[in-house]
Design a protein around this motif. Structure first.
Motif, PDB file in Angstrom:
ATOM      1  N   ALA A 117      -8.312  -4.203  -1.877  1.00  0.00           N
ATOM      2  CA  ALA A 117      -7.536  -2.840  -1.870  1.00  0.00           C
ATOM      3  C   ALA A 117      -6.177  -3.362  -1.775  1.00  0.00           C
ATOM      4  O   ALA A 117      -5.148  -2.466  -2.344  1.00  0.00           O
ATOM      5  N   PHE A 118      -5.835  -4.100  -0.870  1.00  0.00           N
ATOM      6  CA  PHE A 118      -4.329  -4.746  -0.703  1.00  0.00           C
ATOM      7  C   PHE A 118      -3.778  -5.149  -1.980  1.00  0.00           C
ATOM      8  O   PHE A 118      -2.713  -5.085  -2.237  1.00  0.00           O
ATOM      9  N   SER A 119      -4.617  -6.015  -2.654  1.00  0.00           N
ATOM     10  CA  SER A 119      -4.137  -6.633  -3.696  1.00  0.00           C
ATOM     11  C   SER A 119      -3.850  -5.713  -4.883  1.00  0.00           C
ATOM     12  O   SER A 119      -2.907  -5.695  -5.751  1.00  0.00           O
ATOM     13  N   MET A 120      -4.676  -4.558  -4.900  1.00  0.00           N
ATOM     14  CA  MET A 120      -4.473  -3.570  -6.190  1.00  0.00           C
ATOM     15  C   MET A 120      -3.103  -2.848  -5.596  1.00  0.00           C
ATOM     16  O   MET A 120      -2.490  -2.625  -6.613  1.00  0.00           O
ATOM     17  N   ALA A 121      -2.942  -2.650  -4.366  1.00  0.00           N
ATOM     18  CA  ALA A 121      -1.668  -2.048  -4.005  1.00  0.00           C
ATOM     19  C   ALA A 121      -0.545  -2.663  -3.909  1.00  0.00           C
ATOM     20  O   ALA A 121       0.710  -2.105  -3.862  1.00  0.00           O
ATOM     21  N   GLY A 122      -0.664  -4.199  -4.100  1.00  0.00           N
ATOM     22  CA  GLY A 122       0.609  -4.742  -4.222  1.00  0.00           C
ATOM     23  C   GLY A 122       1.211  -4.910  -2.562  1.00  0.00           C
ATOM     24  O   GLY A 122       2.378  -5.322  -2.379  1.00  0.00           O
ATOM     25  N   LEU A 123       0.413  -4.687  -1.604  1.00  0.00           N
ATOM     26  CA  LEU A 123       0.796  -4.850  -0.179  1.00  0.00           C
ATOM     27  C   LEU A 123       0.045  -5.563   0.842  1.00  0.00           C
ATOM     28  O   LEU A 123      -1.093  -6.155   0.162  1.00  0.00           O
ATOM     29  N   ILE A 151      -3.306   6.966  -4.117  1.00  0.00           N
ATOM     30  CA  ILE A 151      -4.419   6.114  -3.694  1.00  0.00           C
ATOM     31  C   ILE A 151      -4.044   4.910  -4.522  1.00  0.00           C
ATOM     32  O   ILE A 151      -4.066   4.677  -5.746  1.00  0.00           O
ATOM     33  N   ASP A 152      -3.254   3.841  -3.855  1.00  0.00           N
ATOM     34  CA  ASP A 152      -2.630   2.766  -4.542  1.00  0.00           C
ATOM     35  C   ASP A 152      -3.591   1.652  -4.522  1.00  0.00           C
ATOM     36  O   ASP A 152      -3.336   0.641  -5.321  1.00  0.00           O
ATOM     37  N   GLY A 153      -4.735   1.452  -3.831  1.00  0.00           N
ATOM     38  CA  GLY A 153      -5.747   0.496  -3.651  1.00  0.00           C
ATOM     39  C   GLY A 153      -6.985   0.882  -3.240  1.00  0.00           C
ATOM     40  O   GLY A 153      -7.241   1.683  -2.296  1.00  0.00           O
ATOM     41  N   VAL A 154      -8.024   0.414  -4.262  1.00  0.00           N
ATOM     42  CA  VAL A 154      -9.432   0.654  -3.810  1.00  0.00           C
ATOM     43  C   VAL A 154      -9.967  -0.821  -3.918  1.00  0.00           C
ATOM     44  O   VAL A 154     -10.103  -1.400  -4.735  1.00  0.00           O
TER      45      VAL A 154
END
Lengths: 111, 394
Positions: free
Chosen positions: B274-280, B243-246
């Motif tokens: 969520a995208f920011s946390m995942a870097g995506l 889980i890369d982004g929440v």
């Protein structure tokens, strides 16, 4: 005449309904209590064929109305062919029974 | 924060399950996730249960405590997480935080709801209890009614048509035919829903402009994921899906207080977070599970989450981009529309589908070469939204 109380922020002037403890916009806590004006216009509506338990009715029209003084509220629309933008006049009537108690709320007729 | 791996995923078929209890369903889903992870006799540190309304549907509360008992997971910590139709997503978020923070090493997240214990109008009333008591509920507002108010505005503003709405239903029910866990497993056609002389009988109005086939079914069911650290996941020898982004965000309780009621701000903000946390970025996503409780929501969410510009979601749908095999398959599971929507289970079932897709275990509905997945769990009418980015590590 409707019977709801809306709230105008004493700081930024935002009109709110229902009640918030802090202004949605500026987060200040002082409000002037206002009543909606008599008339408004229909912003959107739906015709509900499947009402919840407790209603012995089909095809109730529910809509969101913007009053002339900026208050926005949902209510029962008593118009045969509702149209977005139509002018409506507010009333106050029984909108449902909970147990054997009548519950009152906003109703709107064509103005 | 430590990386969090979804080491196990499991669910039970969503349907009307008269013979099962809520806690029994959740226990089986939980066992499926534990077995999928190959957990064996390792201790589970904490259990998070996503459930909206067991007190009202089933006259049972403290269902997290009941679940650890049925699964003999004591003395694991256990909490029920209630966040309306986003209860499942919120339970995953809590499980994620427990592992990421180091509070727990092995966490079981289970979402479940048993809605068919009550008659239809009663279920509608229980779900409507999430609306504003004095400004909405008293008028007989239902969730389909709020969606109807929203749909009329969205159609006016963006030129979305009933054909577009029906395309969502047709696509998701086709996907549901490929999913053995789906509640609705029936092919429908544009003619049967829209143009046939009996279309109004096949798909009657629920809350105009929404018809029956625009709405998800009322389902019983449960789904579960087992979350753990990378270290333990390697010992368990499972493919690594993290889980890369929440992301989570809220909006006003009532629709009418949003300055633009067609703008689902909480969806936009939760997705961005969520995208920011995942870097995506949205363009990195290979497969998405969106919260299509109503057909309009799949279109609106696909725009607000950043996959398509505002007003372009229906065009992407029309062009087939969101079908399995398209540029961005949305709801290969069938979504809420076909898989079903036992409210507390939905957010977890979305994660289960993503894990299966990212591991390449989704069978006939497999999205080819999917390595990044996105899910969106929409609570209230968009007043509390969770978004997740999951990735397969090579």
């Amino acid at each position: 005449m409707s019977n709801i109380t809306a709230y105008k922020c004493k700081s930024c002037g935002l009109v709110m309904y229902p009640h918030h403890f802090r202004c949605l916009q500026c987060h200040k806590r002082e409000f002037e209590e206002i009543t909606p004006s008599e008339k408004g216009k229909l912003l959107t509506f739906t015709i509900v064929e499947q009402l919840p338990w407790g209603f012995d009715e089909r095809g109730r029209v529910l809509g969101v109305v913007e009053f002339d003084n900026g208050v926005k509220a949902l209510g029962v629309i008593l118009a045969e062919s509702p149209k977005i933008g139509m002018k409506l006049k507010a009333g106050w009537d029984s909108v449902r029974m909970i147990g054997d108690q009548k519950v009152y709320g906003l109703t709107f007729e064509p103005a | 924060m430590r990386p969090v791996v979804v080491a196990g995923a499991g669910m039970i078929p969503f349907e009307r399950r008269d013979e099962d209890s809520l806690v029994g369903m959740m226990a089986v889903a939980g066992l499926n996730a534990m077995d999928d992870a190959g957990l064996g006799d390792r201790a589970v540190d904490a259990v998070y249960v996503g459930n909206m309304a067991s007190g009202l549907f089933n006259h049972q509360v403290s269902v997290a405590s009941a679940l650890v008992d049925r699964l003999s997971l004591m003395p694991a910590a256990a909490d029920r997480i209630e966040n309306g139709p986003a209860s499942g997503g919120s339970a995953i978020k809590n499980g994620f935080l427990a592992v990421a923070s180091g509070y727990a090493d092995i966490v079981l997240v289970v979402g479940g709801e048993k809605m068919r214990e009550v008659i239809g109008p009663k279920a509608t009333d229980i779900v409507a209890a999430m609306t504003h008591p004095s400004a909405e509920y008293i008028y007989g507002v239902t969730l389909p009614a709020l969606a109807g108010l929203f749909t009329r505005l969205y159609m006016e503003k963006y030129g979305v048509t009933r054909e577009h709405l029906t395309m969502v239903a047709i696509k998701n029910q086709e996907n549901g035919l490929l999913n053995p866990y789906a509640h609705i497993r029936m092919k429908i056609t544009m003619e049967g829903v829209l143009t046939h002389p009996q279309a109004h009988i096949n798909s009657p109005i629920v809350a105009d402009p929404l018809h029956l086939y625009d709405c998800c079914p009322v389902s019983d069911g449960a789904a579960a994921v087992l979350l753990t650290t990378e270290e333990i996941a390697k010992e368990l020898n499972k493919p690594i899906v993290t889980i890369d982004g929440v992301g989570q965000a809220t909006d006003t309780h009532t629709l009418q207080e949003r300055s633009d009621p067609t703008d689902l701000k909480a969806v936009t903000v939760a997705s961005e977070r969520a995208f920011s946390m995942a870097g995506l970025k949205p363009k990195d996503v290979d497969v998405a599970e969106l919260h299509d409780a109503f057909t309009i929501l799949e279109i609106a969410e696909s725009e607000h989450a950043g996959f398509f510009p505002k007003g372009e979601g229906a065009k992407a749908l029309e062009a087939g981009e969101t079908r399995i095999g398209g540029k961005l398959p949305i709801n290969p599971s069938g979504g809420l529309k076909a898989r079903g929507h036992p409210v507390g289970a939905t957010g977890v079932a979305q994660a289960v589908e993503l894990v299966w897709q990212l591991r390449g275990e989704a069978g006939d509905r497999q999205v080819k070469k999917a390595t990044t997945g996105f899910s969106l769990n929409f609570g209230g009418f968009g007043n509390n939204v969770l978004a997740f980015v999951l990735r397969r590590k090579s």
